[in-house]
Write an enzyme that holds these catalytic residues in place. Structure first.
Site, mmCIF file in Angstrom:
data_model
loop_
_atom_site.group_PDB
_atom_site.id
_atom_site.type_symbol
_atom_site.label_atom_id
_atom_site.label_comp_id
_atom_site.label_asym_id
_atom_site.label_seq_id
_atom_site.Cartn_x
_atom_site.Cartn_y
_atom_site.Cartn_z
ATOM 1 N N SER A 68 -9.206 1.017 3.290
ATOM 2 C CA SER A 68 -8.373 1.774 2.311
ATOM 3 C C SER A 68 -8.084 1.263 1.696
ATOM 4 O O SER A 68 -7.178 1.533 0.458
ATOM 5 C CB SER A 68 -8.047 2.692 3.065
ATOM 6 O OG SER A 68 -6.708 2.442 4.032
ATOM 7 N N LYS A 124 0.910 -0.981 -0.244
ATOM 8 C CA LYS A 124 -0.348 0.034 -0.148
ATOM 9 C C LYS A 124 0.981 1.033 0.013
ATOM 10 O O LYS A 124 2.223 1.468 0.819
ATOM 11 C CB LYS A 124 -0.751 -0.359 1.345
ATOM 12 C CG LYS A 124 -1.882 0.839 1.456
ATOM 13 C CD LYS A 124 -2.937 0.965 2.479
ATOM 14 C CE LYS A 124 -4.143 1.534 2.854
ATOM 15 N NZ LYS A 124 -4.699 1.411 4.017
ATOM 16 N N SER A 157 -8.967 -1.885 7.583
ATOM 17 C CA SER A 157 -8.735 -1.403 6.115
ATOM 18 C C SER A 157 -7.797 -2.582 5.308
ATOM 19 O O SER A 157 -7.684 -2.436 4.081
ATOM 20 C CB SER A 157 -8.006 -0.525 5.841
ATOM 21 O OG SER A 157 -8.989 0.936 6.472
#
Lengths: 501, 85
Positions: free
Chosen positions: A154, A79, A178
């Site tokens: 997320s 990420k 997330s």
């Protein structure tokens, strides 16, 4: 390798076998994944930056030195909150577009030390803020099983990249779910370890006291290998723990019998206002665990009505405190939803922040008492399947629930208590979308948690079809490596290369 | 004997847009745009609960007497003998 879609959906273990047998090299693997990304990612927006040169350099070194270890030559991605030396850490935002990292985050450093190849940086909800994964600047990742649906967030790019077979595994951050929520919505294993188990050094913070590093993988065994690699004390992270790191893979492989294990099932809250097919899949998993020898009891959590409020009351002032450095000078570059969240953070009185932290102590004490009676807790991972892109609310009984709240309804509590939690696929919904089940254990008992989770995955019937992204069904060979895993793959290969979504 | 938090307190008025604008001008260091305030008063983006709903819930939480319970710190492994299972 270019046409071998089976390899794209293979586990780390399977790929490592191919590497060690000489069926292909690390360089072949890098080119294979780069080719897939080039063909299909324009329609998924999983990657913010592909670091092809770095991966190729690392692959050459692996080929030359032939290091031992299951991760040697295995590509991964992270990420875009993780620092990778020489690459921008954007946080998925225009605000920090030019933040070039000078050093690898500790997780990246440990992975590369084990011989893994960093293939790039993955998309996310701006600064890891929302569970929908929407990103107006870098694009929103659609769900690989149905591109009219959300991948969730997320860590949307991490889930999408693994589900699409762009990488065999990925890292994300989990502050309220997330990692676990998008993993569940995309049919993957998603692991959030105990708070402090994995160093957060070099990872852009969202909310210091709730942030956890998380793992996306195709199997519990792969998650075990990855956790063993990145877990452990980091002297540069004051919040990291010096608890010994277990041999997680051995625990998973040796521990399929659940004799002597007691599982707690919280019927209240975690089974209320849940899609009936998700409830049925969870019940099927519980029955499987019982057949494997586990004793199942009902357990009661504290009143969960306000737990997301407590989480938000901690998150937003902490996020504001970090972003204060950018707000005055670059405030106009933030997306609308995160700006509003930071505004909310300014309006929360300090007493409420402290009270929220005290309530978290109360939650932890309560959950400790639950774990006096059981060894692990089993819940659905999410109450809903992947919502449609653009949805702002989902039905919750007679009312409507903000979509971000719904996606993380069953996950955010365990970021506050710090307990390890994992989601594994529990089946496919009739809408053609994956369903997940969550297992939670005592702090630092990831081995036991993964034993239960690996057994839970055996509840899924071996699939006889896979979705084609629009609810169609395509026959696959159940004896193929991914078919044998019992997880249907999304089959993105029918999408025209470079098609945008 | 200590009273419960919030006991005997007059209920608060609902927060208004003008209050938030005033806070932005008079109390808060960072700028708040009209769009930020609009989202707090009438959320449309689906990520957060509206500010009034949050305040209502925080008020409910304020009524819980936590005694001397301290804020949460790090997490530790519980020795087996402490666990009942």
């Amino acid at each position: 390798l270019k046409s071998d879609a089976g390899l794209a959906y293979a586990t780390i273990e399977t790929i490592a076998d191919g590497l060690s047998s000489g069926a292909f090299s690390a360089q072949d693997l890098v080119e294979f994944y780069l080719d897939r990304i080039a063909r299909y990612d324009a329609g998924f927006h999983a990657f913010i930056e592909v670091t092809a040169d770095r991966a190729r350099d690392q692959a050459r070194q692996i080929a030359a030195t032939r290091p031992d270890g299951i991760l040697a030559g295995i590509p991964f991605a992270s990420k875009d909150m993780f620092d990778v030396s020489g690459v921008a850490t954007t946080g998925g935002s225009r605000v920090t577009m030019n933040h070039i990292a000078t050093r690898d985050a500790e997780v990246i450093r440990r992975m590369c030390e084990a011989g893994a190849l960093s293939l790039g940086k993955l998309n996310l909800h701006e600064f890891a803020y929302g569970a929908t994964g929407e990103n107006p600047y870098f694009g929103t990742c659609p769900n690989p099983y149905d591109r009219t649906r959300m991948a969730g967030g997320s860590s949307s790019g991490s889930a999408t990249a693994v589900a699409c077979g762009f990488v065999p595994c990925a890292f994300g951050t989990d502050t309220g779910g997330s990692v676990r929520a998008p993993a569940a919505l995309c049919g993957l294993v998603g692991l959030k370890p105990t708070l402090g188990r994995v160093s957060t050094r070099g990872v852009m913070p969202y909310s210091w006291s709730l942030d956890h590093i998380g793992i996306f993988a195709r199997s519990v065994e792969d998650a075990a290998v990855l956790l063993e690699t990145v877990a452990g004390l980091d002297p540069e992270d004051p919040a990291s723990s010096n608890e010994p790191v277990d041999d997680y893979l051995k625990a998973v492989r040796d521990g399929r019998s659940l004799n002597g294990i007691t599982l707690g099932v919280p019927r209240a809250f975690f089974f209320d206002h849940v899609d009936p097919e998700i409830v049925a899949a969870t019940e099927a998993v519980i029955a499987t665990l019982e057949r494997a020898g586990a004793r199942v009891i009902d357990v009661a959590f504290p009143s969960m009505e306000h737990t997301r409020t407590v989480s938000l009351t901690v998150q937003m002032p902490e996020a504001l405190s970090y972003h204060a450095r950018y707000l005055d000078s670059r405030g106009d570059l933030y997306g609308d939803d995160f700006r509003a969240g930071l505004a909310l953070g300014q309006c929360i009185p300090a007493e409420h922040y402290v009270r929220a932290k005290r309530l978290i102590t109360d939650y932890r004490n309560h959950v400790d008492r639950i774990f006096d009676a059981c060894d692990a807790v089993v819940t659905p991972s999410t109450p809903v399947i992947a919502p449609r892109l653009g949805a702002v609310s989902v039905p919750c009984g007679a009312a409507a629930e903000p979509v971000g709240n719904a996606i993380t309804r069953f996950t955010s509590f365990f970021n506050m208590t710090g307990h390890p939690a994992i989601t594994v696929p529990s089946g496919m919904h009739s809408a053609g979308l994956p369903i997940g089940v969550q297992v939670i254990a005592r702090p630092f008992e990831e081995s036991l948690m993964m034993r239960v989770a690996a057994t839970a995955m055996t509840a899924i019937p071996v699939p006889d079809f896979e979705t084609d992204g629009s609810h169609g069904a395509i026959a696959i060979d159940p004896s193929s490596p991914d078919g044998a895993l019992g997880v249907r793959r999304p089959h993105i290969e029918h999408i025209a290369p470079t098609q945008t979504g | 004997m200590a009273s419960r938090p919030g006991e005997g307190k007059t209920p608060m008025d609902p927060v208004s847009r003008s209050t938030l604008i005033g806070m932005g001008r008079e109390l808060i260091g960072h700028p708040m745009r009209d769009a930020d305030i609009d989202e707090l008063v009438d959320p449309k983006l689906g990520i957060i609960t509206g500010f009034q709903a949050l305040l209502d819930q925080l008020e409910s939480l304020r009524r819980i007497d936590l005694g001397a319970l301290p804020p949460a710190q790090g997490v530790r492994r519980r020795p087996r003998e402490e666990c009942g299972s």
